[in-house]
Write a protein that holds these residues in place. Structure first.
Motif, PDB file in Angstrom:
ATOM      1  N   ARG A  64       0.858   6.067  -0.077  1.00 22.36           N
ATOM      2  CA  ARG A  64       1.768   6.071  -1.233  1.00 22.36           C
ATOM      3  C   ARG A  64       1.850   4.652  -1.803  1.00 22.36           C
ATOM      4  NH1 ARG A  64       4.188   9.112   2.590  1.00 22.36           N
ATOM      5  NH2 ARG A  64       4.425  11.318   2.077  1.00 22.36           N
ATOM      6  N   HIS A  65       1.203   4.451  -2.930  1.00 26.62           N
ATOM      7  CA  HIS A  65       1.240   3.118  -3.526  1.00 26.62           C
ATOM      8  C   HIS A  65       2.489   2.969  -4.389  1.00 26.62           C
ATOM      9  CE1 HIS A  65      -0.323   4.847  -7.275  1.00 26.62           C
ATOM     10  NE2 HIS A  65      -1.235   5.460  -6.522  1.00 26.62           N
ATOM     11  N   SER A  66       3.027   1.762  -4.388  1.00 26.93           N
ATOM     12  CA  SER A  66       4.233   1.444  -5.155  1.00 26.93           C
ATOM     13  C   SER A  66       4.100   0.028  -5.692  1.00 26.93           C
ATOM     14  CB  SER A  66       5.466   1.551  -4.257  1.00 26.93           C
ATOM     15  OG  SER A  66       5.411   0.564  -3.235  1.00 26.93           O
ATOM     16  N   GLY A  67       5.013  -0.356  -6.571  1.00 31.04           N
ATOM     17  CA  GLY A  67       5.006  -1.707  -7.122  1.00 31.04           C
ATOM     18  C   GLY A  67       5.068  -2.780  -6.049  1.00 31.04           C
ATOM     19  N   TRP A  69       4.308  -2.622  -2.885  1.00 24.90           N
ATOM     20  CA  TRP A  69       3.099  -2.600  -2.069  1.00 24.90           C
ATOM     21  C   TRP A  69       1.951  -3.303  -2.795  1.00 24.90           C
ATOM     22  CZ3 TRP A  69      -1.747  -0.424  -2.827  1.00 24.90           C
ATOM     23  CH2 TRP A  69      -2.593  -0.442  -1.713  1.00 24.90           C
ATOM     24  N   LYS A  98       2.842   0.634 -12.232  1.00 26.18           N
ATOM     25  CA  LYS A  98       2.999   0.016 -10.914  1.00 26.18           C
ATOM     26  C   LYS A  98       2.634  -1.472 -10.919  1.00 26.18           C
ATOM     27  CE  LYS A  98       2.698   4.124  -8.073  1.00 26.18           C
ATOM     28  NZ  LYS A  98       3.407   4.917  -8.965  1.00 26.18           N
TER      29      LYS A  98
END
Length: 123
Positions: A64-67, A69, A98
């Motif tokens: 789960r990619h996020s800002g 990360w 993101k």
């Protein structure tokens, strides 16, 4: 024109291809690659490509990619580069949500200018 507005003049500057060719040694581009694993899970890989050397850097893998990360991935890459980052001048990236100001700030701290790609029309 009927509205009294003339068309915009043709740009005399370089084309996108000419820019990339002339600046290849100083450009790094980033993107995501998704990989579907054998157990049917999907993971995302944050990669950076140095245009001049065609060297690929993997900055992180996540489900789960996020800002935040992505910012950490950019920091990891900056540490990995160390002094080599001095030769880079431009980071090419898309306009994804993101990519936060913090993400761009990691590169701005190394005097690397972020260049966002043109928006694409869906249709």
């Amino acid at each position: 024109m009927a509205e009294g507005i003339d068309p915009a003049p043709r740009r005399s500057g370089p084309t996108w291809r000419e820019f990339l060719t002339a600046q290849a040694e100083g450009i790094i581009a980033r993107d995501f690659v998704h990989i579907d694993l054998v157990d049917l899970r999907r993971v995302y890989v944050l990669v950076f490509l140095e245009h001049g050397t065609r060297r690929l850097h993997i900055a992180g893998v996540t489900a789960r990619h996020s800002g935040p990360w992505m910012v950490q991935g950019a920091r990891n890459l900056a540490v990995e580069w160390g002094i080599r980052a001095d030769s880079l001048r431009f980071l090419l990236r898309d306009r994804g949500a993101k990519y936060t100001e913090s993400f761009d700030a990691v590169f701005a701290a190394g005097d690397i200018q972020t260049v966002r790609t043109a928006p694409r029309l869906l249709g």
